[in-house]
Design an enzyme around this catalytic site. Structure first.
Site, PDB file in Angstrom:
ATOM      1  CG  HIS A  36     -35.408  39.696 -47.371  1.00  0.00           C
ATOM      2  ND1 HIS A  36     -35.031  40.430 -46.275  1.00  0.00           N
ATOM      3  CD2 HIS A  36     -35.391  40.564 -48.409  1.00  0.00           C
ATOM      4  CE1 HIS A  36     -34.791  41.674 -46.629  1.00  0.00           C
ATOM      5  NE2 HIS A  36     -35.011  41.786 -47.926  1.00  0.00           N
ATOM      6  CE  LYS A  61     -35.550  34.469 -42.545  1.00  0.00           C
ATOM      7  NZ  LYS A  61     -35.837  35.718 -43.281  1.00  0.00           N
ATOM      8  CE1 TYR A  76     -33.288  36.215 -39.602  1.00  0.00           C
ATOM      9  CE2 TYR A  76     -33.559  38.419 -38.689  1.00  0.00           C
ATOM     10  CZ  TYR A  76     -33.090  37.578 -39.684  1.00  0.00           C
ATOM     11  OH  TYR A  76     -32.431  38.097 -40.757  1.00  0.00           O
ATOM     12  CG  ASP A 123     -35.659  44.758 -49.350  1.00  0.00           C
ATOM     13  OD1 ASP A 123     -35.109  43.745 -49.823  1.00  0.00           O
ATOM     14  OD2 ASP A 123     -35.698  44.998 -48.123  1.00  0.00           O
TER      15      ASP A 123
END
Length: 184
Positions: A61, A71, A131, A169
């Site tokens: 992603h 991130k 995260y 996905d």
């Protein structure tokens, strides 16, 4: 130094100093001054947490500019294979894959700057992933790369018959067909 180079510009492994004794352990998972001393200046604005079972593959992603996210990924419990792919046009490492096992035990973290596709697979019975992001989630900016892109040849360390992947996905494009707006 708590930061380890990965061979890809901007992508760093962070190993915090862990203090352990008979009571347990303590460590600073994030300290702005520690990062700043290394020239790493991000203002994190959103924290995300997920729980997944063995075999789950999430990714790959990213969010398009101007909503792209840096991130800082860590695992609270369990073990994952964390994966980042450089998708910055003009980068000498464009299309290069970096992977590392992150776990509640090793306490390593991966700093993934904007311009990377990110994903992970769960290698333990269960994993809690946490995260920090430097930009808020923006659904219209969602992008992705197919986790099974043969050109990337990522070994997710999950047998194909045990992989659990979302429909979204499974339908992502290969990197060669991926639409993004990142430059090096």
């Amino acid at each position: 130094m708590p930061f380890i180079e990965t061979g890809i510009s901007g992508l760093l492994v962070f190993e915090p100093k862990v203090f352990e004794d008979s009571r347990g352990y303590f460590f600073e998972a994030y300290n702005a001054d520690t990062f700043s001393a290394q020239g790493i200046e991000y203002r994190f604005v959103q924290d995300n947490q997920s729980s997944s079972s063995y075999g789950v593959i999430r990714g790959l992603h990213f969010q398009l500019l101007p909503h792209a996210q840096t991130k800082l990924v860590r695992v609270l419990s369990g073990t994952i294979l964390d994966v980042a792919v450089d998708i910055r046009t003009g980068s000498p490492t464009y299309g290069k894959v970096f992977s590392i096992e992150l776990s509640g035990e090793n306490k390593k973290q991966l700093l993934i700057p904007q311009g990377f596709a990110h994903g992970f697979s769960v290698l333990s019975e269960r994993a809690e992933v946490f995260y920090k992001c430097d930009s808020l989630y923006n659904k219209e900016s969602d992008g992705g790369v197919f986790y099974g892109d043969p050109a990337l040849n990522i070994d997710w360390k999950i047998p194909s018959d045990k992989a659990i992947v979302s429909e979204k996905d499974q339908k992502q494009p290969n990197l060669a067909d991926c639409k993004h707006n990142f430059t090096f």
